[in-house]
Write an enzyme that holds these catalytic residues in place. Sequence first.
Site, PDB file in Angstrom:
ATOM      1  N   GLU A 116       0.822  -1.205   0.000  1.00 26.29           N
ATOM      2  CA  GLU A 116       0.000   0.000   0.000  1.00 26.29           C
ATOM      3  C   GLU A 116       0.861   1.262   0.000  1.00 26.29           C
ATOM      4  O   GLU A 116       0.532   2.249  -0.674  1.00 26.29           O
ATOM      5  CB  GLU A 116      -0.953   0.010   1.199  1.00 26.29           C
ATOM      6  CG  GLU A 116      -2.103  -0.973   1.088  1.00 26.29           C
ATOM      7  CD  GLU A 116      -3.032  -0.665  -0.075  1.00 26.29           C
ATOM      8  OE1 GLU A 116      -3.069   0.499  -0.535  1.00 26.29           O
ATOM      9  OE2 GLU A 116      -3.721  -1.583  -0.535  1.00 26.29           O
ATOM     10  N   GLY A 172      10.004   7.049  -6.584  1.00 28.63           N
ATOM     11  CA  GLY A 172       9.541   8.415  -6.398  1.00 28.63           C
ATOM     12  C   GLY A 172       8.925   8.656  -5.028  1.00 28.63           C
ATOM     13  O   GLY A 172       8.767   7.746  -4.222  1.00 28.63           O
ATOM     14  N   TYR A 219      -6.287   6.823   4.259  1.00 30.71           N
ATOM     15  CA  TYR A 219      -6.502   5.778   3.267  1.00 30.71           C
ATOM     16  C   TYR A 219      -5.707   4.525   3.591  1.00 30.71           C
ATOM     17  O   TYR A 219      -6.252   3.409   3.586  1.00 30.71           O
ATOM     18  CB  TYR A 219      -6.144   6.251   1.850  1.00 30.71           C
ATOM     19  CG  TYR A 219      -5.953   5.054   0.950  1.00 30.71           C
ATOM     20  CD1 TYR A 219      -7.058   4.315   0.522  1.00 30.71           C
ATOM     21  CD2 TYR A 219      -4.681   4.593   0.611  1.00 30.71           C
ATOM     22  CE1 TYR A 219      -6.906   3.170  -0.243  1.00 30.71           C
ATOM     23  CE2 TYR A 219      -4.515   3.454  -0.156  1.00 30.71           C
ATOM     24  CZ  TYR A 219      -5.625   2.746  -0.578  1.00 30.71           C
ATOM     25  OH  TYR A 219      -5.465   1.596  -1.312  1.00 30.71           O
ATOM     26  N   ASP A 260      -9.595   4.941  -2.407  1.00 31.61           N
ATOM     27  CA  ASP A 260      -8.466   5.381  -3.221  1.00 31.61           C
ATOM     28  C   ASP A 260      -8.993   5.947  -4.533  1.00 31.61           C
ATOM     29  O   ASP A 260     -10.208   6.126  -4.706  1.00 31.61           O
ATOM     30  CB  ASP A 260      -7.476   4.237  -3.450  1.00 31.61           C
ATOM     31  CG  ASP A 260      -7.986   3.183  -4.425  1.00 31.61           C
ATOM     32  OD1 ASP A 260      -9.205   3.187  -4.754  1.00 31.61           O
ATOM     33  OD2 ASP A 260      -7.179   2.348  -4.862  1.00 31.61           O
TER      34      ASP A 260
END
Length: 375
Positions: free
Chosen positions: A61, A105, A144, A162
């Site tokens: 996740e 990233g 989330y 999401d």
Amino acid sequence: MQRSKSTAEALPLPDSLSTQSPAALLLDWYDRSHRVLPWRITPPMAKAGKRPDPYHIWLSEVMLQQTTVQAVKAYFAKFLTLWPTVGDLAAADTEEVMKAWAGLGYYARARNLKKCAEEVASQHGGRFPDTEEGLKALPGIGDYTAAAIAAIAFNRQSAVLDGNVERVISRLYRVETPVPAARPEMRRLVAALTPTERPGDFAQAMMDLGSTICTPRRPVCALCPINADCRAFAAGDPERFPVKLAKKAKPVRYGTAYVATDAAGAVYLCKRGDKGLLGGMTEVPGTDWTTDPGQNQTPPFAGKTTPLWRDCGGIVHVFTHFELRLAVRHAEVERDAIVANGWWEPRETLAAQALPTVMKKAIEKALPGCFAKTS
């Protein structure tokens, strides 16, 4: 813009072609059509007695934030090979974690990943909390991610929202409020739909539906298991949802990257500060990134001699909040010509360093093919 009343009150659901609830229909579809993912316990696996590993769910996740499933698969496998348990990750060297993360990233995620693993190992005996509130108390875990872990790893009845679920729920109810303002309302709608039985599978079914059928463009509504209950499908305008405000143009920043090599081809690298954008990552020396394209031409280090820098052109890299345009300079210099807090990295080990994508692009611009040679 005046906000409309709740979409759940504004428009009744169309007459369904099925007597089953949308959740039941979706779970039936998921049993037949679920994606097979490295971190997922599929319905057949669950029937065979296998249970989700909270470490795997958490790791996936965090990696999946702002990143595609396809890109994450290789990183997930690499992390499990290097650090099979949360305790292993907690004990890992931070620099090694940053190196393994390079290319994914959003590097604050990697720093928080390490901090979270350390806290789970030291404060929770290597076990993740099994509630949303307990999970949200850990570094790097927001609303989330906490809901997703609670639902998928611990089968809690949590409302998971999401980007894929947003799209599904906004079309199902024709939510007219633009995102992000609509998210609290969407979360309430998801919570109302989430069943007490198999809430983790329901969350994953919603994600799969948004990824494979209820896509941003050209959704395959004819194959959707809940199309009989979908207001946007009934109205014939699913692609209008979720409603979004017009995007503002990204601001542009400018800078210069200096790629220095020695006679053997080693590249001079240094490390960014731990805080801020790309914090703790490896880079080539460069100037500050500013809004003035006429600035940033002076190398940010001193040396015994002044290298003759060659103009290699420029690169463009888009971050979440701005576009970066870097001029790239290259020079071959004597090792003692640079006096700075860095090191010389041999070309053959360059690809193994914790270089973010923007820095790899800059080095590749100055030294074409250098990463292909070391891969």
